[in-house]
Every structure is written in C-alpha cells, then in structure tokens.
Design an enzyme around this catalytic site. Structure first.
Site, short mmCIF file in Angstrom:
data_model
loop_
_atom_site.label_atom_id
_atom_site.label_comp_id
_atom_site.label_asym_id
_atom_site.label_seq_id
_atom_site.Cartn_x
_atom_site.Cartn_y
_atom_site.Cartn_z
CG LEU A 99 -1.97 -1.12 1.29
CD1 LEU A 99 -2.66 -1.12 2.64
CD2 LEU A 99 -2.99 -0.97 0.17
CG ASN B 173 7.68 1.70 -0.98
OD1 ASN B 173 7.00 2.55 -1.51
ND2 ASN B 173 8.74 1.20 -1.54
CG PHE C 18 12.51 5.54 8.60
CD1 PHE C 18 13.76 5.13 9.04
CD2 PHE C 18 12.37 6.82 8.10
CE1 PHE C 18 14.85 5.99 9.00
CE2 PHE C 18 13.45 7.68 8.06
CZ PHE C 18 14.70 7.27 8.51
CB VAL D 82 1.83 0.39 4.67
CG1 VAL D 82 0.42 0.06 5.15
CG2 VAL D 82 2.49 1.39 5.63
CG ASP E 9 3.70 15.45 7.85
OD1 ASP E 9 3.41 16.38 7.05
OD2 ASP E 9 4.32 14.44 7.50
N1 ADE Z 1 -1.90 3.24 2.95
C1 ADE Z 1 -1.32 3.50 4.11
N2 ADE Z 1 -2.10 3.17 5.12
C2 ADE Z 1 -3.23 2.68 4.59
C3 ADE Z 1 -4.46 2.20 5.13
N3 ADE Z 1 -4.65 2.14 6.45
N4 ADE Z 1 -5.41 1.79 4.29
C4 ADE Z 1 -5.20 1.86 2.98
N5 ADE Z 1 -4.10 2.32 2.40
C5 ADE Z 1 -3.12 2.73 3.21
#
Ligand code: ADE
Length: 323
Positions: A33, A35, A38, A41, A186
């Site tokens: 989802l 990157n 650090f 996801v 942020d």
């Molecule tokens: N990208 C980063 N965090 C996410 C999330 N919780 N759901 C969908 N996409 C994401």
C-alpha cells in the site's frame, strides 16, 4: 515491591489485549500500500478477535471492513535493513497508538505483534487510499450545481458538500487530538485516508509520515515546509496552533482538488514569502465561508488563529444549510 509488580502486570496485560497472534494475521506481501525509508505498509487480513474491538467493547464499535469475522487491515512493517533505533521508534509508535484511543476520524490500531524480531502494527484499512491522490483523481468530476447529473459512474462525482464534509471530519479528528494535547506536526492531504464510505481518517503517526519522503526537505529535517506556520519555520515551534495553520493549507488542497501549494515559491524562500504577507489564494471551488476560515488559520500570531473545535462548529453550520 508490590506496586511495581502490579504495574508490570498491568503493562503485560494491556499488551496481551492488543497482541494479535500471527496465525490470525495474513500479510499480503504482494500487495504493497505504501513504502518508505522506515516502513512498508501492506494489505492484510485479521481473523478472529480484533483487539481494538475487545478493548473498546463498551463502545459497541464496528469496523467497516468486516466480512465474516475477517477484517481487512493495513499492516506496517519495518524494512529488512532497519537498525536498532528504527526498532525502538517502532515500539514507541505501538505504545503511542495504544494510548491514542478510538475516534471515528483518527486511524485506529486494530492490534499489533510485538515480536522483537518482526514487530507489526495493524491498522484499519481505508480502501480509497490517501486524500491527495483521491482529490487529483476526481479533479474533473466536481459538480457545482445541485441539479447537475454525473456524466460518468456516480461514485466518480463529488459535490462541494462532499468536500465540506471531508473538511469537517478532519476538523473533528483534530479537535480530538488537540483535546488530548497531541500535536500532529504533519497534517496534509497525503496523510488523510479515506474509507469506502468516504469517511476521512487522520493518519501518519509514523504510519504515513515515512512514506513519501520526496515531500520533505532533504536538509535532514524531513519537514513539510509548505504546510508549516511562520513560528515553525522560524523557530521550529510546533503546537496545536501550528497544526491549525497546516489545516488551512489542507483546506486549500481540498478545494483546489489537490493543487501543490505555492508552486512558484522555493522551499528556502517560504519564510520570507509568508513574512512579507504572501498567502495561498482562494481556489475557484472554495466557498467564501471556507476561505474565511483558511485566512484565519494563517494569522501570523498563533493566538489569533481559531481552535479546531471552533472551526468544526463553523463548518457544521455550513453542512446544515440547505443548498
Ligand atoms: N496506505 C497507508 N495506510 C493505509 C491504510 N490504512 N489503508 C489503505 N491504504 C493505506
């Protein structure tokens, strides 16, 4: 001594509540989802009891992405080259997410895996991804009149009221964070996530903060210069009132459908630009009431800026008007 023992027990207990057994967690390594330097996801699925729902059972909570006892999730993981400091930061983030509590407009941790070798943070899945990309995708599909028909699939089209609603939800989540004395630092469209039903969730408590490093200055600080208040740029002073400034910039992003703020100003010239009175313009689709709020967010003195709960109240009034 007893007190210490009880504390240690209590700590261990709390940990147990949030802990997800790895056999109940599927991490879809092929479904990235986001990157960054650090953290990575991934999309994931949690089976069985969700710690968040156990912790908050008195709230009678539901998670939108539930399906037959399977919950869609986003799983944050350290990259292979993570050092000791990265691990420490990651464990701090887990503890922070536990303390954050649940709010409908703040991303919630569903649970975690606190293995020293491969710790994981599991959060709610937001199927529409981040607000900035969402706005840019829908840029040509904003309907200005109540009677306009959507020329494409209905869920591609947005009305001004949908944008105002997103703004309200972020103000609501930020009021909650400010009430807990938490400063985000942020707040920007890239750090707001959207669910299937267009619920906005404030994210980034480390989760998204590391994901789009191109947006931060290279000069070590990783700071979101164009979202920063005058005192944050000048003195590195952050407060709820510097978050209010960033919220004004986020409103500009929402109503311009994802324009880059101050496209002609270099990051190193931003402080001078603001000190000489430079501010963002009113986007074409931005109602006057919203632009008035934006301007107040950019008052030079932090104490002259509104509080999040005041802004939430003003936006509530707008949402309740019949258009
Ligand atoms: N990208 C980063 N965090 C996410 C999330 N919780 N759901 C969908 N996409 C994401």
């Amino acid at each position: 001594n007893n007190y210490m023992d009880i504390q240690a027990l209590a700590e261990a207990n709390k940990k147990d509540i949030w802990e997800i057994e790895t056999k109940n967690l599927l991490v879809q390594e092929d479904h990235l989802l986001g990157n960054g330097a650090f953290a990575n996801v991934y999309k994931g699925i949690v089976k069985g009891k969700i710690p968040l729902l156990v912790v908050n059972n008195s709230l009678n909570m539901t998670v939108e992405s539930e399906n037959n006892g399977h919950f869609e999730a986003a799983v944050k993981k350290l990259p292979a080259h993570a050092d000791e400091q990265n691990h420490l930061d990651f464990f701090h983030e887990i503890e922070f997410m536990k303390r954050l509590g649940h709010h409908p407009h703040v991303i919630s941790m569903l649970g975690c895996v606190s293995s020293p070798f491969e710790p994981l943070i599991v959060v709610e899945y937001c199927s529409r991804g981040d607000l900035l990309k969402f706005l840019r995708r829908h840029k040509d599909y904003v309907l200005l009149n109540k009677t306009d028909d959507c020329p494409v699939e209905a869920d591609m089209c947005l009305r001004i009221k949908d944008l105002v609603s997103i703004a309200w939800q972020v103000a609501d989540g930020m009021s909650y964070l400010a009430s807990k004395n938490f400063i985000h630092r942020d707040l920007a469209a890239r750090n707001i996530l959207l669910t299937k039903s267009l619920t906005a969730k404030i994210s980034d408590f480390g989760l998204c903060r590391y994901m789009d490093s191109a947006l931060y200055t290279a000069k070590g600080g990783r700071l979101p210069i164009k979202w920063m208040s005058i005192e944050a740029l000048k003195l590195y002073e952050f407060s709820s009132k510097s978050d209010v400034w960033s919220f004004g910039v986020l409103l500009f992003e929402i109503f311009s459908m994802g324009d880059v703020p101050y496209p002609t100003v270099q990051q190193m010239d931003m402080l001078d630009h603001l000190l000489s009175g430079g501010r963002l313009p009113q986007p074409i689709k931005c109602p006057n009431e919203i632009f008035n709020i934006m301007r107040k967010c950019w008052e030079e003195k932090p104490e002259d800026r509104p509080e999040f709960n005041e802004m939430r109240g003003e936006i509530t009034v707008m949402l309740n008007l019949d258009d």
